[in-house]
Design a protein around this motif. Structure first.
Motif, PDB file in Angstrom:
ATOM      1  N   ILE A  42      45.903  37.103  54.168  1.00 30.44           N
ATOM      2  CA  ILE A  42      44.341  37.324  53.628  1.00 30.44           C
ATOM      3  C   ILE A  42      44.327  38.596  52.993  1.00 30.44           C
ATOM      4  CG2 ILE A  42      42.268  37.770  54.475  1.00 30.44           C
ATOM      5  CD1 ILE A  42      42.885  35.435  56.791  1.00 30.44           C
ATOM      6  N   ALA A  43      45.068  39.672  53.321  1.00 33.50           N
ATOM      7  CA  ALA A  43      45.245  41.020  53.027  1.00 33.50           C
ATOM      8  C   ALA A  43      45.677  40.920  51.598  1.00 33.50           C
ATOM      9  CB  ALA A  43      45.859  41.875  53.971  1.00 33.50           C
ATOM     10  N   CYS A  44      46.688  40.429  51.384  1.00 34.31           N
ATOM     11  CA  CYS A  44      47.228  40.322  50.118  1.00 34.31           C
ATOM     12  C   CYS A  44      46.368  39.387  48.958  1.00 34.31           C
ATOM     13  CB  CYS A  44      48.616  39.667  49.846  1.00 34.31           C
ATOM     14  SG  CYS A  44      49.903  40.493  50.857  1.00 34.31           S
ATOM     15  N   TRP A  45      45.556  38.419  49.400  1.00 33.49           N
ATOM     16  CA  TRP A  45      44.752  37.418  48.701  1.00 33.49           C
ATOM     17  C   TRP A  45      43.558  38.221  48.346  1.00 33.49           C
ATOM     18  CZ3 TRP A  45      39.923  36.267  50.416  1.00 33.49           C
ATOM     19  CH2 TRP A  45      39.296  35.407  49.590  1.00 33.49           C
ATOM     20  N   ALA A  46      43.078  39.144  49.295  1.00 32.57           N
ATOM     21  CA  ALA A  46      41.821  39.978  48.910  1.00 32.57           C
ATOM     22  C   ALA A  46      42.185  41.198  48.153  1.00 32.57           C
ATOM     23  CB  ALA A  46      41.415  40.645  50.480  1.00 32.57           C
ATOM     24  N   SER A  47      43.337  41.679  48.072  1.00 25.69           N
ATOM     25  CA  SER A  47      43.616  42.788  47.153  1.00 25.69           C
ATOM     26  C   SER A  47      43.800  42.297  45.741  1.00 25.69           C
ATOM     27  CB  SER A  47      45.008  43.297  47.612  1.00 25.69           C
ATOM     28  OG  SER A  47      45.361  44.259  46.573  1.00 25.69           O
ATOM     29  N   PHE A  48      44.407  40.838  45.688  1.00 22.75           N
ATOM     30  CA  PHE A  48      44.663  40.137  44.386  1.00 22.75           C
ATOM     31  C   PHE A  48      43.364  39.775  43.832  1.00 22.75           C
ATOM     32  CE2 PHE A  48      47.261  36.917  42.263  1.00 22.75           C
ATOM     33  CZ  PHE A  48      47.357  37.555  41.011  1.00 22.75           C
ATOM     34  N   THR A  49      42.451  39.361  44.847  1.00 23.64           N
ATOM     35  CA  THR A  49      40.984  38.861  44.226  1.00 23.64           C
ATOM     36  C   THR A  49      40.252  40.153  43.616  1.00 23.64           C
ATOM     37  OG1 THR A  49      40.848  37.049  45.856  1.00 23.64           O
ATOM     38  CG2 THR A  49      38.755  37.954  45.148  1.00 23.64           C
ATOM     39  N   LEU A  50      40.428  41.299  44.325  1.00 25.99           N
ATOM     40  CA  LEU A  50      39.591  42.436  43.842  1.00 25.99           C
ATOM     41  C   LEU A  50      40.277  43.109  42.476  1.00 25.99           C
ATOM     42  CD1 LEU A  50      38.704  44.860  46.847  1.00 25.99           C
ATOM     43  CD2 LEU A  50      37.066  43.988  44.931  1.00 25.99           C
TER      44      LEU A  50
END
Length: 436
Positions: free
Chosen positions: A26-34
């Motif tokens: 989730i953390a990696c996905w949130a960063s990639f989303t931003l």
């Protein structure tokens, strides 16, 4: 904070997978989303930035091109930085640098400074991808990477959808400056949180705290001689020509070429992007289930549909018709991407999968660098909405022809170990493991 406390667990620790691995995902996905939002903010804001900085419409492509130059460089070198300093450090630096660049761009009053800042944002944002891949593969076994990586890659399309929904609203209520300030600050805050939240998992070959693998050398010559890999790189370049050319120019072309309102243009691009959230995992499942893992034929088919829908989109003048066509265009625009991503590991030895994937992604992104300037020049010279979309469609149509020459089969074991094992390395190098 003591970085030594973030050393990965021993292999015996992953007999029972930790629920924390989902926190990392989730953390990696949130960063990639931003970082994807940071990239996509330019589309709905471009016309207003141009008016504020007294830039002609054709000149707006320089901002997007500057961003993608930085992004390509970062993609090409990001894997090296991740291997040396670790996924957690690079993830933090990537998001923090992109956020600072976004905030600074929101305060710029100079076109020259703005172009330089766009390049800086791209230079930081590009490292996010390889950092996320390394962290995710350190927590999930190779046999179970399909779902987490499928979810991770939805970030690009979700970021485009969010930017095209939120940015027009922020501009209408405040200004384009506010949209860059808002997402810049959010990126900075999340970067700080991730530094303390994320740690590497037990499935790394080496510690993720900065220990380098001695003696490893990438055989670039061996990769360059891999005909199928080179052709796949060129196919992705052509596909990204159409995909990111649309993302970069669609808003401005609809507003200036067809008189579509900024809010409606943002809605159309959002619908286009949201479709990919479901399409990417579905396409992967269907090709695995019904094509035996083969990628060539479905890639050609989807790229052909992508080219046709771009041509049709360029011929439509009614905003309602554009909205109805947007889901099909989005499905075709994004549907081929997981196929070529999965194809690369089939074409190279396991020891160089990570390096090949990084080089392929950097090559694909070059399409994003070139297309904004070309489409801007075509529209400036012709004033034709249709001509601009024919220029975009040329990319996926050419990609179809190139993919016809690709041999879609795994590299033989003998060839893998003879031709492409890096000097000083081993056949089980620490490259990111991608499911086939």
């Amino acid at each position: 904070m003591n970085l030594s406390s973030h050393k990965p667990a021993q292999p015996s620790d992953h007999s029972r997978p930790s629920p924390y691995r989902w926190v990392v995902l989730i953390a990696c996905w949130a960063s990639f989303t931003l970082t994807s939002i940071d990239r996509s903010t330019w589309g709905p804001a471009s016309v207003f930035v141009g008016e504020s900085l007294a830039m002609p419409l054709a000149g707006l492509g320089a901002f997007a091109t500057a961003y993608y130059i930085g992004y390509v460089v970062s993609n090409a070198l990001g894997g090296l930085g991740v291997d040396r300093y670790g996924g957690r450090i690079l993830l933090t630096i990537s998001l923090l640098g992109a956020g600072l660049g976004m905030t600074a761009f929101g305060s710029t009053t100079s076109a020259t400074a703005g172009i330089a800042l766009q390049a800086l944002v791209g230079l930081f944002a590009g490292a996010d991808y390889s950092a996320g891949i390394r962290l995710i593969t350190s927590w999930f076994p190779a046999a179970s990477l399909g779902l987490p990586l499928g979810l991770f890659t939805t970030a690009t399309s979700l970021g485009t959808a969010i930017a095209n929904t939120v940015v027009p609203a922020l501009i209408a209520r405040y200004s384009w400056h506010t949209s860059y300030h808002v997402f810049g600050v959010i990126s900075i805050v999340l970067a700080a949180l991730l530094f303390f939240l994320v740690r590497p998992g037990p499935m790394l070959d080496t510690a993720d705290s900065g220990d380098d693998r001695p003696g490893r050398r990438l055989d670039l010559g061996g990769l360059a001689r891999n005909r199928n890999l080179v052709l796949t790189c060129l196919t992705g370049f052509c596909g990204f020509w159409g995909l990111y050319g649309f993302i970069t120019w669609a808003n401005a072309l609809m507003i200036k070429g067809h008189g579509v309102s900024p809010a409606t243009a943002g809605l159309i691009v959002s619908v286009f992007a949201v479709t990919a959230i479901a399409v990417k995992p579905v396409v992967g499942f269907v090709t695995d289930r019904f094509f035996g893992g083969a990628r060539k034929t479905p890639t050609i088919a989807i790229l052909a549909v992508f080219g046709v829908t771009l041509v049709c989109f360029g011929e439509l003048g009614d905003s309602n018709a554009l909205i109805w066509l947007a889901p099909l265009l989005g499905a075709a625009a994004y549907g081929w991407t997981p196929l070529v991503v999965a194809l690369v590991p089939r074409l190279v030895p396991p020891s160089v999968t990570g390096s090949a994937s990084g080089i392929a992604n950097a090559t694909w992104q070059l399409g994003s660098v070139v297309v904004p300037v070309v489409v801007g020049a075509v529209f400036s010279a012709t004033g034709s909405f249709s001509a601009a979309f024919l220029t975009l469609a040329a990319g996926p149509f050419t990609g179809c022809l190139i993919m016809l020459a690709v041999t879609d089969r795994p590299t033989s074991t003998a060839t893998r170990h003879k031709d492409a094992t890096p000097a000083g390395g081993n056949a089980h190098g620490s490259a990111a493991r991608v499911p086939r």
